[in-house]
Design an enzyme around this catalytic site. Structure first.
Site, mmCIF file in Angstrom:
data_model
loop_
_atom_site.group_PDB
_atom_site.id
_atom_site.type_symbol
_atom_site.label_atom_id
_atom_site.label_comp_id
_atom_site.label_asym_id
_atom_site.label_seq_id
_atom_site.Cartn_x
_atom_site.Cartn_y
_atom_site.Cartn_z
ATOM 1 N N ASP A 332 0.880 -1.163 0.000
ATOM 2 C CA ASP A 332 0.000 0.000 0.000
ATOM 3 C C ASP A 332 0.927 1.225 0.000
ATOM 4 O O ASP A 332 2.102 1.096 0.331
ATOM 5 C CB ASP A 332 -0.868 -0.036 1.260
ATOM 6 N N ASP A 560 -1.354 -0.797 6.084
ATOM 7 C CA ASP A 560 -1.583 -0.330 7.449
ATOM 8 C C ASP A 560 -2.998 0.150 7.708
ATOM 9 O O ASP A 560 -3.401 0.308 8.848
ATOM 10 C CB ASP A 560 -0.616 0.812 7.787
ATOM 11 N N ASP A 564 -7.059 -1.957 4.031
ATOM 12 C CA ASP A 564 -6.118 -2.992 3.592
ATOM 13 C C ASP A 564 -6.438 -4.361 4.186
ATOM 14 O O ASP A 564 -5.858 -5.362 3.765
ATOM 15 C CB ASP A 564 -4.683 -2.610 3.989
#
Length: 667
Positions: A332, A560, A564
């Protein structure tokens, strides 16, 4: 050493001294047997007891049974030889038990060292929380009894017991138990703190934001305590192998003792049963699977312990094994490769919005002179000068006032004023697009270009690289606000380290614009990037990558945010940034990096590969030595002393090799 280990060491020394001394005592027969029985029982009474209990409970075939049968057989055979006027091999029977206990002690000390690495984390469990009573006196209470929203007091030298926000005071926090980093972290009023840190300097008053059972310290301890429940495939294989291997060698030893003797008798030759019984007992000692049964779990235990000392929490040895085969790493962007610390770097109102700000609208914007001065100060710091820009920023900040996203926080910080709750109503968050709300009765929308298209508005293209928040006011395009995120200092180095570790492809998935994604990807040297993705799109992208990889290659996803969590669950290995990551991400992940440093992922891969390499070394070494010695023992070439090396010697060497998993090379 523990008290129990010291007791075993004392027994080993006593038994060894007595055995050596008896070698020089000129006695024979039953007296010699009785004297050797003393060191044998001193060193082996617990093994005999465990073997007897195993037989009683129906769990016959284990290493205790093998040791008991082999050593009791050796002692009785020695007694038989003494009765026939031959020299009894009592010393060998005692030596087998003696060296077996030495190997067990080595194993216990090694496990203890690994466990200390892991249980050092248990020191983060707070014993109490301080709450002020009616008279202003501090009262120590159980952290479980502290209600959500209570104000707790943490004095210098005390652990932060529960997650919260500092409402008064400033200090430095020692976070080494959580992150493995020795540099203290400065904390001030208004900042979040997580439980498990140690307050070093000033007194802090913290308003709790979670109950103790949901706080960071509780979640970490739960992860550590349950990590041994999830075994690697190699561990499960060894457990199953030992289950079938031990009875197989017991029956083989019995066959070795009986079949040649019977054949000799049938052929009219002397039975020579003592020769074949000695070979069978030697065969039993050699065959004991201690080296595998002990060293393999110890290797994984050591790997998890070594990782935990570096601030890397692994939820089970199965995930450590899977990480060793990671060839695809997907990241990410926000909060993972970048700091997630957004700052407003520019506000660009549209001409239509400027023209609409006349007369009463501008007066309404300047509610109080003091408020205007606060807004001017914050806006000027962000390089926002004119009134139209400040008004557009205020609309956006109000619309985003209920969101916890870092972008929303940066808008509120740039606005610089408290936003009264009554000014904002009908807030609707549209996943992957933005938010809409009524601000002072006016419809405001703030988000990406997808949101503007959804509203049927044409938006301007930003001239600079950054995250763009488009704003629509009262159904008209109002302009855009440019927000820049900062790439973490370690991110580029982390990508290089992953490539050096043999990772085939590094990919970034983000909901941000193409321009921002391309800029970050080129900065870091990523192989591939996908932008403007909704949470469901990230799952689809990971599914596609999972279809591309080879069967024995694994894909790790690092994230995080709460968005996600689905991707972390879908990947072969989910890695969460733990210190600042959301609870949902940490729950869904298999591995947690406690200090949000992407370099720790490359370190985790190195630890896992070193651990697997040591596991395979031990398996090959133990099986090879045992196979050779079993053949030699069956043919009478290997005596009891070689059998002792094949069992205890191999076990000690395997355990010492496994202990290397605890040592982590940070370079």
């Amino acid at each position: 050493m523990t008290k129990k280990q010291k007791k075993v060491l004392f027994r080993i020394i006593i038994a060894a001294v007595l055995t050596v001394a008896l070698h020089f005592v000129p006695v024979e027969g039953y007296l010699r047997f009785g004297l050797y029985l003393i060191p044998y029982l001193v060193i082996g009474y617990d093994i005999l007891r465990k073997a007897a209990l195993g037989i009683i409970h129906g769990e016959v075939f284990d290493e205790n049974f093998l040791m008991a049968v082999a050593t009791v057989g050796a002692m009785l055979l020695g007694l038989y030889n003494e009765s026939q006027g031959l020299e009894g091999e009592f010393a060998e029977g005692v030596a087998v038990m003696l060296f077996y206990q030495i190997g067990e002690l080595f194993q216990a000390v090694a496990v203890g060292k690994s466990r200390r690495n892991i249980t050092a984390l248990m020191d983060i469990r707070p014993d109490y929380a301080n709450i002020e009573d009616e008279n202003g006196q501090l009262e120590q209470v159980d952290p479980d009894d502290v209600e959500l929203g209570s104000v707790i007091v943490v004095r210098p030298g005390e652990k932060v017991p529960i997650d919260g926000i500092v409402v008064e005071g400033a200090s430095s926090l020692n976070t080494s138990a959580l992150t493995g980093e020795s540099v203290p972290r400065d904390i001030h009023s208004g900042e979040e703190v997580i439980s498990g840190c140690v307050n070093l300097t000033g007194l802090l008053k913290i308003r709790t934001t979670k109950e103790f059972g949901e706080s960071t310290v509780s979640k970490i301890l739960d992860l550590v305590e349950n990590s041994s429940m999830k075994k690697a495939r190699t561990e499960n294989f060894i457990t199953k192998f030992a289950k079938y291997y031990t009875p197989a060698v017991c029956y083989s030893a019995l066959a070795l003792a009986l079949i040649p003797t019977v054949i000799n008798l049938l052929m009219g030759n002397p039975a020579n049963w003592s020769t074949w019984v000695i070979r069978a007992l030697t065969f039993l000692v050699i065959s004991c699977p201690c080296a595998l049964v002990i060293s393999i779990p110890l290797s994984f235990f050591g790997g998890i312990g070594g990782a935990s000392a570096c601030g890397i929490l692994v939820k089970g040895s199965n995930y450590l094994e899977a990480l060793a085969q990671a060839k695809y790493v997907v990241f990410d962007k926000t909060g993972t490769l970048t700091k997630g610390v957004f700052q407003v770097t520019g506000v660009y109102p549209s001409e239509i919005f400027r023209q609409g700000l006349e007369g009463e609208d501008l007066k309404r914007e300047s509610k109080t002179q003091n408020g205007m001065e606060e807004a001017d100060s914050a806006a000027n710091n962000a390089g926002i000068g004119d009134l139209a820009s400040r008004q557009l920023l205020e609309y956006a900040a109000c619309a985003e006032s209920y969101s916890t996203h870092p972008i929303s926080k940066s808008l509120r910080e740039a606005h610089g004023q408290e936003i009264p709750i009554e000014r904002v109503a009908d807030v609707e968050e549209i996943s992957g697009h933005g938010v809409t709300a009524l601000v002072d009765g006016i419809q405001v929308a703030a988000g990406n270009d997808k949101l503007m298209k959804k509203l049927g508005l044409v938006c301007e293209e930003a001239a600079e690289v950054g995250t763009v928040v488009h704003v629509a006011v009262d159904g008209k395009y109002g302009g855009y606000i440019l927000i820049s995120d900062v790439v973490k200092e370690q991110s580029a180095e982390a990508i290089k380290a992953l490539k050096a570790a043999g990772v085939k492809k590094t990919v970034m998935l983000t909901g941000d614009s193409v321009k921002v994604a391309e800029h970050v990807a080129s900065q870091l040297g990523l192989d591939e990037m996908k932008s403007e993705l909704l949470p469901a799109d990230k799952v689809d992208a990971v599914e596609k990558l999972l279809g591309e990889k080879a069967p024995r290659e694994n894909l790790a996803f690092v994230g995080d945010g709460i968005n996600d969590a689905p991707v972390l669950s879908r990947a072969d290995i989910g890695v969460a940034m733990g210190a600042l990551g959301s609870d949902a991400a940490i729950e869904a992940a298999d591995i947690v990096l406690m200090d949000d440093n992407p370099m720790k992922l490359a370190l985790a891969i190195r630890i896992s590969r070193k651990c697997l390499r040591i596991v395979y070394e031990n398996i090959v070494f133990a099986l090879a030595v045992k196979a050779i010695c079993l053949v030699l023992g069956a043919f009478g070439i290997a005596n009891m002393w070689i059998a002792i090396f094949a069992d205890v010697g191999v076990m000690v060497l395997a355990v010492l090799n496994a202990v290397r998993c605890l040592k982590v090379d940070f370079k």
